[in-house]
Design a protein around this motif. Structure first.
Motif, PDB file in Angstrom:
ATOM      1  N   ASN A 135      40.035  41.123  29.995  1.00 53.43           N
ATOM      2  CA  ASN A 135      39.902  40.926  31.439  1.00 53.43           C
ATOM      3  C   ASN A 135      41.165  41.352  32.180  1.00 53.43           C
ATOM      4  OD1 ASN A 135      38.237  40.181  33.602  1.00 53.43           O
ATOM      5  ND2 ASN A 135      39.160  38.139  33.748  1.00 53.43           N
ATOM      6  N   PHE A 150      42.789  36.275  31.119  1.00 55.92           N
ATOM      7  CA  PHE A 150      41.735  36.160  30.111  1.00 55.92           C
ATOM      8  C   PHE A 150      41.445  34.710  29.743  1.00 55.92           C
ATOM      9  CE2 PHE A 150      45.846  37.334  28.393  1.00 55.92           C
ATOM     10  CZ  PHE A 150      46.103  36.385  27.424  1.00 55.92           C
ATOM     11  N   HIS A 202      38.141  32.764  28.665  1.00 53.77           N
ATOM     12  CA  HIS A 202      37.409  33.119  29.887  1.00 53.77           C
ATOM     13  C   HIS A 202      35.992  33.564  29.537  1.00 53.77           C
ATOM     14  CE1 HIS A 202      36.451  34.884  33.756  1.00 53.77           C
ATOM     15  NE2 HIS A 202      37.602  34.441  34.235  1.00 53.77           N
ATOM     16  N   LYS A 259      34.209  35.825  30.799  1.00 57.18           N
ATOM     17  CA  LYS A 259      34.102  37.283  30.774  1.00 57.18           C
ATOM     18  C   LYS A 259      34.540  37.859  29.434  1.00 57.18           C
ATOM     19  CE  LYS A 259      34.554  38.281  35.719  1.00 57.18           C
ATOM     20  NZ  LYS A 259      35.337  39.015  36.745  1.00 57.18           N
TER      21      LYS A 259
END
Length: 232
Positions: free
Chosen positions: A26, A143, A182, A184
């Motif tokens: 990320n 992240f 995270h 993502k």
């Protein structure tokens, strides 16, 4: 300590790609967090012929190993990564451009920040001493969510010497960073963040060795001086 907690040791090459070192964590190309790392890139002669997401560099942290493990192993994951990383750092008692990190990662169902704090407190008290104190400070990493920086009570001065170079007389040494993975990052690795969660934390091996064995400067581990060994 970690083997007793059922962690498995992992590693990947020290030369990493931009995709695994930044993008899948990320941290895209235009993200300001990249400014934190003054990175050692492999020569332009090699990188100019490669796409932007696949350029080579010396890994700036051990977190790419977490990405590769999540992509290549089945859940649940309990791993530890104790290896070398590289950053263009101004050297002082706490910083060198070539140093060792150690990171942990746990990914499974219902993992929480409480699990992270219990694991970290258990490990630090066994690695150092039972009276070791930990301090969590809220922080931001791209992240992670949520995230914290973790200080330990300075073992060199025992909160008694204001002239300690390791803690700069503050009595606290920044040793670890800790976080929940995270969503993502989980998604980028093909893991459903609605079902699974994870925590991770990392630290500088040199700093923990300095705290455990009362070494006054992390630079001594790399200077080939007998003074380091003679104090033991």
């Amino acid at each position: 300590i970690f083997i007793s907690l059922w962690f498995k040791v992992e590693d990947w090459p020290q030369i990493e790609t931009e995709e695994f070192n930044f993008d899948k964590l990320n941290i895209p190309d235009n993200h300001p967090a990249r400014d934190v790392w003054d990175t050692f890139w492999i020569t332009d002669e090699i990188n100019n012929s490669r796409p932007s997401w696949d350029k080579y560099l010396l890994r700036t942290h051990t977190s790419p190993v977490q990405i590769r493990t999540m992509l290549n192993q089945e859940l649940p994951i309990k791993m530890i990564v104790p290896w070398r990383v590289f950053r263009y750092e101004q050297e002082d008692a706490r910083h060198t451009s070539n140093f060792y990190q150690i990171e942990w990662l746990v990914v499974w169902k219902w993992v929480t920040f409480w699990d992270l704090k219990w694991t970290l407190d258990t490990v630090m008290k066994k690695l150092l001493w039972e009276q070791t104190k930990l301090r969590f400070r809220p922080s931001i990493f791209p992240f992670t969510e949520p995230s914290a920086e973790v200080d330990i009570s300075c073992q060199l001065c025992g909160w008694k010497w204001d002239g300690c170079k390791m803690c700069s007389g503050t009595w606290w040494v920044e040793l670890l960073w800790a976080w929940m993975v995270h969503p993502k990052v989980l998604t980028a690795c093909g893991i459903d963040p609605e079902v699974y969660s994870g925590f991770a934390f990392g630290m500088w091996i040199d700093r923990i060795a300095a705290q455990r064995y009362w070494v006054s400067s992390s630079r001594m581990f790399y200077q080939n001086k007998l003074k380091l060994n003679e104090q033991f």
